[in-house]
Design an enzyme around this catalytic site. Structure first.
Site, PDB file in Angstrom:
ATOM      1  N   CYS A 215      31.762  57.413  33.848  1.00 29.69           N
ATOM      2  CA  CYS A 215      32.497  58.590  34.317  1.00 29.69           C
ATOM      3  C   CYS A 215      32.400  58.688  35.827  1.00 29.69           C
ATOM      4  O   CYS A 215      31.699  57.910  36.489  1.00 29.69           O
ATOM      5  CB  CYS A 215      31.949  59.864  33.665  1.00 29.69           C
ATOM      6  SG  CYS A 215      30.231  60.194  34.107  1.00 29.69           S
TER       7      CYS A 215
ATOM      8  N   ASP B 216      52.974  14.909  35.520  1.00 33.34           N
ATOM      9  CA  ASP B 216      51.600  14.889  36.020  1.00 33.34           C
ATOM     10  C   ASP B 216      51.244  16.084  36.872  1.00 33.34           C
ATOM     11  O   ASP B 216      50.084  16.377  37.071  1.00 33.34           O
ATOM     12  CB  ASP B 216      51.370  13.619  36.847  1.00 33.34           C
ATOM     13  CG  ASP B 216      51.938  13.754  38.250  1.00 33.34           C
ATOM     14  OD1 ASP B 216      53.107  14.166  38.370  1.00 33.34           O
ATOM     15  OD2 ASP B 216      51.215  13.453  39.218  1.00 33.34           O
TER      16      ASP B 216
ATOM     17  N   ASP C 216      58.919  13.266  34.840  1.00 33.76           N
ATOM     18  CA  ASP C 216      58.764  13.688  36.228  1.00 33.76           C
ATOM     19  C   ASP C 216      58.803  12.436  37.106  1.00 33.76           C
ATOM     20  O   ASP C 216      58.578  11.328  36.621  1.00 33.76           O
ATOM     21  CB  ASP C 216      57.442  14.428  36.387  1.00 33.76           C
ATOM     22  CG  ASP C 216      57.174  14.826  37.828  1.00 33.76           C
ATOM     23  OD1 ASP C 216      58.089  15.380  38.460  1.00 33.76           O
ATOM     24  OD2 ASP C 216      56.063  14.566  38.316  1.00 33.76           O
TER      25      ASP C 216
ATOM     26  N   CYS D 153      28.951  58.986  37.386  1.00 36.80           N
ATOM     27  CA  CYS D 153      28.276  57.698  37.538  1.00 36.80           C
ATOM     28  C   CYS D 153      28.619  57.075  38.887  1.00 36.80           C
ATOM     29  O   CYS D 153      27.743  56.555  39.591  1.00 36.80           O
ATOM     30  CB  CYS D 153      28.682  56.745  36.419  1.00 36.80           C
ATOM     31  SG  CYS D 153      28.112  57.196  34.777  1.00 36.80           S
TER      32      CYS D 153
END
Length: 748
Positions: free
Chosen positions: A44, A623, A444, A47
């Protein structure tokens, strides 16, 4: 006094030392250091106030701020040793420990399966040794003793290892359903119960070995399945680890604070040091540096970042500090978008199911009904309950799904070994089934079709010593182009230079006496009119072009032959790259395939999805970090061992050798594995068609049923071992150097 409720769960004091606090702290400025603590007891606003007040009174603490939502405390302090932060919090009722957002968690389910498998394996081997002695004709007293010893071993084994199946079977029955674990559980328990009864009655036969061995074989398959599923989740976790954990934020009042990445908001000013990853999407407002944007474009060549340049989360700042302004929160940044794309792609992959799982829907009820009818029929015919139960158990055991369960995993295990012999590692067994069905391959360029290492070739030079001079200057930098130039001058005589300095984003400037040399970007190093149009790097002397170098892409070893082999196998080929159209077009022209250039990660995913919508089964080979979402989105994926960590984690298969022959080899092995899987299912079905009537007619005992069940499993295993008996060779046309006409590409 803490406002935490009595009995609130708090972490125990981990006994963190001052040395650990010092090592975990971050240096800010003016002698300030920052330490982040996790305080689970924060509940809270009271705290927050109490913690900040207590820590703020400690000697050396300049600033303390607690966060309720994250339950963390950030403390800035001065001095050679950290203040007693954890001890001070403990005195007021709060347990604290060093915050570690990247702490890995173990896999308790895998641990449970491995322990159960180890126990079942140990027990089955020992019971088999005892059973062999009984089968060889042991005396009655010895036989009874061995039966009791077997029972003593089997009982705790079933209680521990068997719960892997018993729990799911019971849960299924409790919900009014049945699954493959139900007949397994019933057969194992009945075999053990009847064996125990036979032992107490000094009977000749007991079936402890059948019940425990059955558990052992099935646990092997269950463990392999769990490992394969866990592998798929590692890709997302690996991508999340690429994000920065935090960043140094400059406040409007001139102070600085290190904030976790989740707390960085748009319009915050971030001080980004060289070597740090960009925490969130942002824009450069001050500085000049080079970036590793392989996460975005897949290209390893550094790219210049100047004022106004937009940076994406996860990219790496290479050479100089930058001041940037956040343009998006972490949850809306580029890296978070990639994680979401991968999670969505993984969710789509769940549609793939083992053939054995699909057959289980019909298998379990058929076996139950057959065993029950056998029991009822023999009770009516003979009235002998013992004989009826024995026959019912024999039916359950002889029709045990061991052969059916091994039909797929055994082929996958053998195929994994064959692939490894060719330098290919498979991470997901179901990928073999998907790889066998592919009819389109998307590759790719950089790091996949090409070696991923730039090669600079001399275009023009006005002096013979230009190459040696360029190599001598380049040796002072770790830039990829510099390393390539340094390699060009390995055989040249070394050149002495007075001073060499690196200019971020431009190149290297060297001085020898009154002479100034520049090596780097053409527009920085020399006058534009003196530079050849295709030059990538220029060496100049006092502004005049001395030598020019061109950047070439080197095809990976075996790339043309691999493309030809894939085409001969009936697969369509396409290159999908984030590189420029000129570079991708050059490679595609050499290989005779279709290509798409300037593709971002989202574009790659969209292209793969578009191909799949046309009905194509897509194999993605990539990759780069930017390929990871597309690798996941494809039906099946491969990556070279040189790929980035996230690329290897996302891919289903990883090939370790330099040549690209791994791709057609993997396809060939997968297709052969698919044929063997179908054969194994045929053998398993044929076995049940023959065995079930014999068992129902009472012609086999549970022991004979166990032997028959084991024999069926051995047949399936032997058939799986035929995989890859013939060494893979490229198609005849490729071996002869007669490359077949390459496909112009995939259909739009």
């Amino acid at each position: 006094m803490s406002c935490c409720a009595p009995g609130a769960e708090c972490l125990a004091d981990a006994g963190t030392s001052n040395e650990e606090l010092l090592l975990a702290s971050r240096t800010l400025r003016d002698g300030l250091r920052q330490t982040d603590l996790s305080v689970p007891g924060i509940h809270c606003g009271a705290c927050l106030q109490r913690i900040e007040a207590v820590l703020g009174r400690l000697d050396g603490v300049a600033f303390a701020r607690a966060n309720l939502s994250t339950r963390r405390v950030s403390v800035q302090w001065r001095g050679d040793r950290p203040p007693p932060l954890i001890a001070a919090l403990k005195q007021i009722g709060y347990q604290a420990h060093l915050h570690d957002a990247a702490a890995d968690r173990s896999d308790p389910e895998l641990t449970r399966l491995l322990l159960a498998l180890a126990v079942a394996g140990f027990a089955s081997s020992n019971i088999m040794l005892l059973s062999a002695s009984v089968w060889s004709g042991a005396e009655a007293q010895t036989r009874d003793l061995f039966h009791w010893i077997s029972a003593a071993i089997a009982l705790p084994t079933l209680a521990y290892s068997g719960q892997v199946f018993f729990h799911t079977a019971w849960r299924s029955l409790r919900n009014g359903r049945t699954n493959m674990d139900v007949p397994i559980s019933i057969g194992v328990l009945l075999a053990f119960g009847l064996s125990l009864y036979e032992t107490t009655q000094h009977g000749r036969h007991a079936y402890f070995d059948a019940s425990v061995s059955l558990l052992f074989f099935l646990l092997i398959g269950r463990t392999l399945d769990h490992v394969m599923r866990a592998r798929a989740r590692q890709a997302v976790a690996g991508l999340a680890r690429l994000s920065a954990r935090g960043a140094l934020v400059a406040r409007p009042d001139g102070t600085q604070i290190y904030l976790p990445v989740d707390e960085i908001e748009p319009d915050m000013t971030i001080l980004l040091a060289a070597g740090e990853r960009v925490p969130v999407d942002c824009r450069v407002v001050k500085g000049r540096s080079e970036l590793d944007r392989s996460l975005v474009s897949g290209e390893s060549a550094p790219q210049l970042a100047i004022e106004g340049t937009a940076l994406q989360a996860g990219t790496l700042n290479l050479t100089a500090p930058l001041t940037v302004v956040a343009t998006a929160a972490a949850k809306n940044s580029f890296l978070a978008d990639m994680v979401r794309m991968m999670e969505a792609a993984e969710a789509g992959r769940s549609a793939y199911r083992r053939v054995a799982d699909r057959a289980a829907r019909l298998y379990a009820p058929v076996v139950h009904a057959t065993a029950l009818l056998s029991f009822v029929g023999w009770m009516i015919a003979t009235g002998d309950a013992h004989r009826a139960i024995t026959i019912a158990i024999a039916v359950l055991i002889i029709t045990c799904p061991c052969a059916l369960g091994l039909a797929v995993p055994m082929v996958h295990v053998v195929a994994a070994g064959r692939l490894f012999e060719h330098g290919i590692m498979i991470k997901d067994g179901s990928a073999l089934e998907r790889l066998a069905n592919v009819d389109a391959v998307v590759l790719d360029k950089t790091g996949t079709l090409t070696a991923g290492r730039p090669r600079l070739t001399l275009v023009a030079e006005s002096r013979t010593e230009a190459r040696a001079l360029a190599a001598a200057i380049a040796a002072h930098s770790r830039h990829p182009y510099s390393q390539a130039l340094a390699a060009l001058g390995e055989a040249q005589t070394p050149v002495a230079l007075d001073a060499v300095a690196e200019v971020p984003g431009a190149g290297l400037e060297a001085q020898s006496g009154e002479t100034i040399y520049r090596l780097g970007r053409p527009d920085w190093a020399a006058a534009p009119l003196s530079v050849p149009p295709d030059a990538a790097v220029v060496l100049s002397v006092n502004g005049a072009c001395l030598a020019a170098f061109r950047l070439d892409d080197q095809l990976r070893s075996g790339a043309p032959e691999a493309i030809a082999a894939l085409t001969a196998a009936g697969l369509g080929i396409e290159i999908l790259s984030g590189d420029s159209e000129a570079r991708v077009g050059d490679i595609a022209g050499r290989l005779g395939v279709r290509f798409t250039a300037n593709a971002r990660p989202a574009d790659k995913v969209a292209r793969v999805a578009a191909l799949r919508q046309t009905g194509a089964k897509v194999l993605m080979v990539g990759d780069g970090l930017n390929d990871a979402p597309a690798l996941i989105a494809a039906d099946v994926s491969m990556a070279p061992a040189s790929a980035a960590d996230i690329g290897r984690n996302a891919a289903d298969l990883v090939f370790l050798r330099e040549d690209l022959h791994a791709v057609p080899r993997a396809v060939a092995i997968a297709r052969q594995a698919a044929r063997l899987v179908r054969q194994n299912f045929g053998l398993a079905i044929a076995y049940n068609v023959v065995a079930i009537p014999i068992a129902v007619l009472g012609q086999v005992t549970p022991l004979m049923a166990a032997v028959a069940m084991s024999a069926s499993s051995l047949v399936v295993i032997a058939n799986a071992l035929r995989l890859g008996e013939r060494r893979w060779r490229p198609p005849a046309a490729v071996r002869a150097g007669l490359t077949p006409p390459l496909t112009p590409g995939l259909v739009p």
